[in-house]
Design an enzyme around this catalytic site. Structure first.
Site, PDB file in Angstrom:
ATOM      1  N   ASP A   1       0.855  -1.190   0.000  1.00 40.48           N
ATOM      2  CA  ASP A   1       0.000   0.000   0.000  1.00 40.48           C
ATOM      3  C   ASP A   1       0.897   1.248   0.000  1.00 40.48           C
ATOM      4  O   ASP A   1       1.828   1.341   0.814  1.00 40.48           O
ATOM      5  CB  ASP A   1      -0.867  -0.066   1.276  1.00 40.48           C
ATOM      6  CG  ASP A   1      -1.957   0.980   1.330  1.00 40.48           C
ATOM      7  OD1 ASP A   1      -2.343   1.506   0.272  1.00 40.48           O
ATOM      8  OD2 ASP A   1      -2.434   1.262   2.460  1.00 40.48           O
ATOM      9  N   HIS A   2       0.633   2.191  -0.887  1.00 40.49           N
ATOM     10  CA  HIS A   2       1.361   3.481  -0.942  1.00 40.49           C
ATOM     11  C   HIS A   2       2.881   3.349  -0.929  1.00 40.49           C
ATOM     12  O   HIS A   2       3.560   3.894  -0.051  1.00 40.49           O
ATOM     13  CB  HIS A   2       0.925   4.411   0.205  1.00 40.49           C
ATOM     14  CG  HIS A   2      -0.464   4.919   0.043  1.00 40.49           C
ATOM     15  ND1 HIS A   2      -0.821   5.880  -0.884  1.00 40.49           N
ATOM     16  CD2 HIS A   2      -1.604   4.565   0.667  1.00 40.49           C
ATOM     17  CE1 HIS A   2      -2.121   6.096  -0.821  1.00 40.49           C
ATOM     18  NE2 HIS A   2      -2.630   5.311   0.112  1.00 40.49           N
TER      19      HIS A   2
ATOM     20  N   HIS B   1      -9.450   4.666  -2.617  1.00 40.31           N
ATOM     21  CA  HIS B   1      -8.779   4.715  -1.308  1.00 40.31           C
ATOM     22  C   HIS B   1      -9.707   5.393  -0.306  1.00 40.31           C
ATOM     23  O   HIS B   1     -10.733   5.947  -0.674  1.00 40.31           O
ATOM     24  CB  HIS B   1      -7.470   5.515  -1.431  1.00 40.31           C
ATOM     25  CG  HIS B   1      -6.344   4.707  -1.981  1.00 40.31           C
ATOM     26  ND1 HIS B   1      -5.228   4.392  -1.249  1.00 40.31           N
ATOM     27  CD2 HIS B   1      -6.181   4.121  -3.188  1.00 40.31           C
ATOM     28  CE1 HIS B   1      -4.422   3.659  -1.987  1.00 40.31           C
ATOM     29  NE2 HIS B   1      -4.973   3.474  -3.179  1.00 40.31           N
TER      30      HIS B   1
ATOM     31  N   HIS C   1      -7.943   9.341   3.887  1.00 39.80           N
ATOM     32  CA  HIS C   1      -7.646   8.279   4.852  1.00 39.80           C
ATOM     33  C   HIS C   1      -8.124   8.675   6.256  1.00 39.80           C
ATOM     34  O   HIS C   1      -8.240   9.858   6.568  1.00 39.80           O
ATOM     35  CB  HIS C   1      -6.132   8.026   4.913  1.00 39.80           C
ATOM     36  CG  HIS C   1      -5.558   7.507   3.634  1.00 39.80           C
ATOM     37  ND1 HIS C   1      -4.296   7.820   3.189  1.00 39.80           N
ATOM     38  CD2 HIS C   1      -6.080   6.674   2.698  1.00 39.80           C
ATOM     39  CE1 HIS C   1      -4.056   7.204   2.038  1.00 39.80           C
ATOM     40  NE2 HIS C   1      -5.127   6.510   1.713  1.00 39.80           N
TER      41      HIS C   1
ATOM     42  N   SER D   1     -13.323   3.598   4.100  1.00 41.76           N
ATOM     43  CA  SER D   1     -14.014   3.132   5.306  1.00 41.76           C
ATOM     44  C   SER D   1     -15.334   3.879   5.451  1.00 41.76           C
ATOM     45  O   SER D   1     -15.457   5.051   5.069  1.00 41.76           O
ATOM     46  CB  SER D   1     -13.141   3.385   6.552  1.00 41.76           C
ATOM     47  OG  SER D   1     -12.223   2.325   6.704  1.00 41.76           O
TER      48      SER D   1
ATOM     49  N   THR E   1      -9.464   1.909   8.357  1.00 43.40           N
ATOM     50  CA  THR E   1     -10.017   2.548   9.558  1.00 43.40           C
ATOM     51  C   THR E   1     -11.153   1.730  10.175  1.00 43.40           C
ATOM     52  O   THR E   1     -11.200   1.552  11.407  1.00 43.40           O
ATOM     53  CB  THR E   1     -10.517   3.967   9.198  1.00 43.40           C
ATOM     54  OG1 THR E   1      -9.384   4.747   8.798  1.00 43.40           O
ATOM     55  CG2 THR E   1     -11.213   4.639  10.372  1.00 43.40           C
TER      56      THR E   1
ATOM     57  N   GLU F   1      -1.490   5.987  -8.884  1.00 44.90           N
ATOM     58  CA  GLU F   1      -2.499   6.927  -8.352  1.00 44.90           C
ATOM     59  C   GLU F   1      -2.407   8.243  -9.096  1.00 44.90           C
ATOM     60  O   GLU F   1      -1.324   8.796  -9.281  1.00 44.90           O
ATOM     61  CB  GLU F   1      -2.301   7.170  -6.849  1.00 44.90           C
ATOM     62  CG  GLU F   1      -3.248   8.260  -6.333  1.00 44.90           C
ATOM     63  CD  GLU F   1      -3.472   8.253  -4.834  1.00 44.90           C
ATOM     64  OE1 GLU F   1      -3.411   7.168  -4.223  1.00 44.90           O
ATOM     65  OE2 GLU F   1      -3.708   9.350  -4.279  1.00 44.90           O
TER      66      GLU F   1
HETATM   67  O1  LIG Z   1      -7.001   3.927   1.936  1.00 46.13           O
HETATM   68  C1  LIG Z   1      -6.548   3.443   2.970  1.00 46.13           C
HETATM   69  C2  LIG Z   1      -7.404   3.305   4.160  1.00 46.13           C
HETATM   70  O2  LIG Z   1      -8.634   4.029   4.050  1.00 46.13           O
HETATM   71  P1  LIG Z   1      -9.542   4.237   5.351  1.00 46.13           P
HETATM   72  O3  LIG Z   1      -8.768   5.096   6.307  1.00 46.13           O
HETATM   73  O4  LIG Z   1      -9.826   2.898   5.892  1.00 46.13           O
HETATM   74  O5  LIG Z   1     -10.773   4.914   4.859  1.00 46.13           O
HETATM   75  C3  LIG Z   1      -5.139   2.916   3.039  1.00 46.13           C
HETATM   76  O6  LIG Z   1      -4.634   2.981   1.722  1.00 46.13           O
HETATM   77  C4  LIG Z   1      -4.176   3.719   3.932  1.00 46.13           C
HETATM   78  O7  LIG Z   1      -2.955   3.818   3.274  1.00 46.13           O
HETATM   79  C5  LIG Z   1      -3.852   3.020   5.224  1.00 46.13           C
HETATM   80  O8  LIG Z   1      -4.927   3.131   6.106  1.00 46.13           O
HETATM   81  C6  LIG Z   1      -2.664   3.695   5.917  1.00 46.13           C
HETATM   82  O9  LIG Z   1      -2.160   2.863   6.852  1.00 46.13           O
HETATM   83  P2  LIG Z   1      -0.865   3.254   7.715  1.00 46.13           P
HETATM   84  O10 LIG Z   1       0.076   3.998   6.786  1.00 46.13           O
HETATM   85  O11 LIG Z   1      -1.361   4.100   8.843  1.00 46.13           O
HETATM   86  O12 LIG Z   1      -0.331   1.926   8.139  1.00 46.13           O
END
Ligand SMILES: O=C(COP(=O)(O)O)[C@@H](O)[C@H](O)[C@H](O)COP(=O)(O)O
Length: 359
Positions: free
Chosen positions: A83-84, A232, A198, A235, A278, A142
């Site tokens: 991720d990222h 992305h 996020h 949640s 989240t 992205e």
């Molecule tokens: O889109 C994302 C999550 O969305 P969300 O907050 O659940 O609506 C992920 O791609 C984020 O990168 C992830 O939550 C980040 O995690 P950490 O960098 O805090 O581990």
């Protein structure tokens, strides 16, 4: 036990008209709960690890943990996704550690705070894509910067997020530029910006089209009907979890996430991967707080973790069912990464955009 690639899974999802939640993992309990939910409804799974997760758990631990999950749940195919990713090294080291897919997020510079130029984004995403495809791994790019259309800001609480105020031209992906980007980078999936961010604090009210621009997804899908789109920050920040956390000593200000029905609408318009972290955090935290407040003498971590895993399992199961992922795992026959590499080299997996360009 072989994992599958994101490209294979999203091609299957597009063919059969469903979406796949991508759940973030950092530890064994999250992995077990997600897999238990998948097993219960025959869903293929995307497990994704951020740079934060990799430094929290360690690459070796993550690799063995996901291999163990694949062995424990042989009927549920797993994609392990970075991720990222912020640069070549993050993405390529992930592949070396067994990830079958990476996100090269060139919408931000390497610091994951500074919005990048379009040229920088194209160059780094194309470079990582060439390297990943050579070994059969998939790439998500992205275009557009995640952030709130209400405030112009990205959430400060997560591992990647633009600093400063952004305008709508940065916060909403441009459909014409999306077409150009996919052609230039050859990425397998495209994360778009449509007003989600996020973390828990996405919207100050139930979102409408002014602050959650689902029409942008529809416009991109019209221009790029064969491209797998990624949402992305998806949640839903369920009210019952906010209430549970707050009833047990938490202090989360009232907030609103992305309604599940809006994600379902996105899936009808080309969204194939839906990032959710989240909600999973809140599901577990709600139970930690509940047990801690109801049983102040408790000190066995398992007494906290078992209900937390149950709550997470039920959340994941709900998303598998709502997104149409349930029932799909048994229809997938894994394609080895070497075969994916051969298909990329032959041009068979190149983005189909010629028709879209002519439109
Ligand atoms: O889109 C994302 C999550 O969305 P969300 O907050 O659940 O609506 C992920 O791609 C984020 O990168 C992830 O939550 C980040 O995690 P950490 O960098 O805090 O581990």
């Amino acid at each position: 036990m072989a994992l599958i690639t994101l490209r294979q899974l999203l091609d299957h999802a597009a063919e059969h008209g469903y979406g796949v939640p991508a759940f973030n993992i950092n530890n064994m309990e999250q992995g077990l709960a997600i897999m238990q939910a998948a097993q219960g409804c025959d869903a293929p799974v995307i497990l994704q690890a951020s740079r934060g997760a990799r430094s929290y758990a360690g690459d070796v631990m993550l690799r063995h943990m996901v291999q163990a999950l694949a062995e424990m749940y042989p009927d549920n195919h797993i994609v392990l996704h970075q991720d990222h990713g912020n640069n070549d090294a993050t993405c390529l080291s992930a592949i070396r550690h067994g990830f079958t897919s990476v996100m090269m997020d060139g919408s931000l510079e390497e610091d994951m705070k500074t919005p990048a130029s379009y040229e920088y984004n194209v160059e780094i995403t194309a470079r990582v894509t060439r390297a990943a495809h050579a070994v059969g791994a998939s790439v998500e790019g992205e275009l557009g910067v995640l952030g709130s259309l209400e405030t112009g800001e990205a959430a400060a609480e997560d591992g990647s997020g633009a600093e400063g105020k952004l305008d709508h031209s940065q916060l909403l992906t441009d459909p014409d530029q999306a077409l150009d980007f996919v052609a230039a980078t050859q990425c397998d999936a495209l994360a778009i910006a449509c007003g989600t961010s996020h973390g828990a604090y996405k919207f100050t009210r139930k979102p409408d089209g002014d602050i959650l621009a689902m029409h942008v997804i529809e416009a991109i899908h019209k221009r790029l009907p064969d491209t797998h789109l990624v949402m992305h920050g998806s949640s839903s920040v369920p009210q019952h979890l906010q209430d549970l956390i707050n009833a047990s000593g938490g202090e989360m200000p009232q907030t609103y996430g992305v309604p599940v029905e809006e994600i379902e609408r996105g899936i009808r318009h080309g969204v194939r991967k839906v990032n959710i972290d989240t909600d999973c955090r809140m599901a577990m935290t709600g139970q930690f707080r509940k047990i801690a407040s109801e049983k102040p003498t408790e000190f066995d971590p398992r007494k906290f973790l078992i209900p937390a895993m149950d709550e997470l399992e039920s959340l994941c199961r709900d998303r598998f069912e709502r997104f149409g992922t349930a029932g799909q795992a048994s229809g997938i026959k894994p394609i080895p990464m070497d075969e994916m590499a051969r298909r990329y080299a032959s041009g068979a997996l190149a983005p189909r955009i010629a028709a879209a360009k002519a439109a």
